[in-house]
Design a protein around this motif. Structure first.
Motif, PDB file in Angstrom:
ATOM      1  N   UNK A   1       0.826  -1.201   0.000  1.00  0.00           N
ATOM      2  CA  UNK A   1       0.000   0.000   0.000  1.00  0.00           C
ATOM      3  C   UNK A   1       0.863   1.253   0.000  1.00  0.00           C
ATOM      4  N   UNK A   2       0.426   2.245  -0.767  1.00  0.00           N
ATOM      5  CA  UNK A   2       1.118   3.520  -0.804  1.00  0.00           C
ATOM      6  C   UNK A   2       0.620   4.395   0.330  1.00  0.00           C
ATOM      7  N   UNK A   3       1.487   5.287   0.793  1.00  0.00           N
ATOM      8  CA  UNK A   3       1.022   6.304   1.729  1.00  0.00           C
ATOM      9  C   UNK A   3       0.175   7.294   0.954  1.00  0.00           C
ATOM     10  N   UNK A   4      -0.595   8.107   1.680  1.00  0.00           N
ATOM     11  CA  UNK A   4      -1.430   9.100   1.016  1.00  0.00           C
ATOM     12  C   UNK A   4      -0.565  10.051   0.191  1.00  0.00           C
TER      13      UNK A   4
ATOM     14  N   UNK B   1      -0.810  10.549  -3.920  1.00  0.00           N
ATOM     15  CA  UNK B   1      -1.016  11.859  -4.533  1.00  0.00           C
ATOM     16  C   UNK B   1       0.109  12.204  -5.504  1.00  0.00           C
ATOM     17  N   UNK B   2       1.329  11.895  -5.095  1.00  0.00           N
ATOM     18  CA  UNK B   2       2.491  12.197  -5.931  1.00  0.00           C
ATOM     19  C   UNK B   2       2.471  11.379  -7.222  1.00  0.00           C
ATOM     20  N   UNK B   3       2.071  10.118  -7.119  1.00  0.00           N
ATOM     21  CA  UNK B   3       2.084   9.226  -8.278  1.00  0.00           C
ATOM     22  C   UNK B   3       0.872   9.399  -9.182  1.00  0.00           C
TER      23      UNK B   3
ATOM     24  N   UNK C   1     -13.468  13.441  -6.377  1.00  0.00           N
ATOM     25  CA  UNK C   1     -12.720  13.069  -7.577  1.00  0.00           C
ATOM     26  C   UNK C   1     -11.255  12.798  -7.248  1.00  0.00           C
ATOM     27  N   UNK C   2     -10.631  13.708  -6.508  1.00  0.00           N
ATOM     28  CA  UNK C   2      -9.215  13.543  -6.182  1.00  0.00           C
ATOM     29  C   UNK C   2      -8.998  12.324  -5.289  1.00  0.00           C
ATOM     30  N   UNK C   3      -9.869  12.137  -4.314  1.00  0.00           N
ATOM     31  CA  UNK C   3      -9.710  11.007  -3.400  1.00  0.00           C
ATOM     32  C   UNK C   3      -9.809   9.681  -4.144  1.00  0.00           C
ATOM     33  N   UNK C   4     -10.834   9.533  -4.968  1.00  0.00           N
ATOM     34  CA  UNK C   4     -11.006   8.287  -5.711  1.00  0.00           C
ATOM     35  C   UNK C   4      -9.872   8.092  -6.701  1.00  0.00           C
ATOM     36  N   UNK C   5      -9.433   9.160  -7.338  1.00  0.00           N
ATOM     37  CA  UNK C   5      -8.310   9.088  -8.276  1.00  0.00           C
ATOM     38  C   UNK C   5      -7.060   8.577  -7.558  1.00  0.00           C
ATOM     39  N   UNK C   6      -6.769   9.122  -6.389  1.00  0.00           N
ATOM     40  CA  UNK C   6      -5.598   8.705  -5.631  1.00  0.00           C
ATOM     41  C   UNK C   6      -5.724   7.251  -5.163  1.00  0.00           C
ATOM     42  N   UNK C   7      -6.924   6.847  -4.748  1.00  0.00           N
ATOM     43  CA  UNK C   7      -7.134   5.474  -4.298  1.00  0.00           C
ATOM     44  C   UNK C   7      -7.048   4.486  -5.459  1.00  0.00           C
TER      45      UNK C   7
END
Length: 200
Positions: free
Chosen positions: A2-5, A9-11, A132-138
């Motif tokens: 799992x990636x950190x938050x 976001x960075x990726x 949108x941003x949250x789902x995109x990052x997840x």
């Protein structure tokens, strides 16, 4: 792993080359959506965001609707490029997340708090953007590449009709996703000194 938050976001990038593959189950994709809808904040705790997850044939159907809608308005000589983009960058993916805002919720807040009436549509857009941003990052964390598209309002009527959605749901954006088949290009960043001010 799992990636950190921060890492997610960075990726997170815009991917236009995606495949019809998934590294996780459909249930796990649903869980991403449910997590975001449950925990992402909203103005006045309005919880006005609505999401439709399209997988399989439903995903393909959305992009066919989009393509046929555009065929009616794009000049014939320009349509092959439009068709190539839709088929190759969006329809080629594994699924699509549709983001809506419920106008009934917004109207109710306008009536309950008239002093802020003109602000609630704006705050509704802020709420949608956070989802949108949250789902995109997840999705990024789960190994997907995605992009954010805005074929609304051109496709709104057909989408609502096809999936029997409430008339009060306003389509805000479409997010096709799939396993990336190519890395995105380099991203340029403007100087932070021009974008941030700190006063101590």
């Amino acid at each position: 792993m799992e990636l950190s938050f921060k890492e997610a976001l960075k990726n997170r990038r815009t991917y236009y080359t995606i495949s019809n593959k998934s590294l996780i189950t459909d249930q796990e994709i649903e869980n991403i959506i449910k997590f975001a809808i449950t925990h992402v904040p909203s103005a006045f705790n309005s919880q006005s965001t609505r999401v439709v997850l399209l997988l399989g044939e439903n995903h393909k159907k959305l992009w066919n609707i989009t393509k046929e809608t555009l065929r009616k308005i794009v000049p014939p000589e320009a349509f092959p490029a439009t068709e190539k983009k839709i088929d190759g960058a969006f329809a080629a993916g594994y699924g699509t997340v549709l983001y809506f805002e419920d106008k009934t919720v917004v109207k109710g807040l306008q009536e309950a708090f008239p002093a802020y009436a003109d602000k609630f549509p704006e705050w509704s857009n802020h709420t949608s953007a956070m989802h949108q941003l949250t789902i995109w990052a997840l999705l990024e964390e789960a190994g997907f590449g995605a992009s954010l598209q805005h074929y609304n309002p051109l496709i709104d009527e057909e989408v609502a009709k096809e999936w029997n959605l409430p008339a009060t749901w306003k389509l805000v954006a479409e997010m096709p996703f799939g396993v990336p088949t190519q890395e995105p290009g380099e991203k340029e960043f403007k100087p932070l000194d021009d974008r941030i001010k700190v006063f101590k």
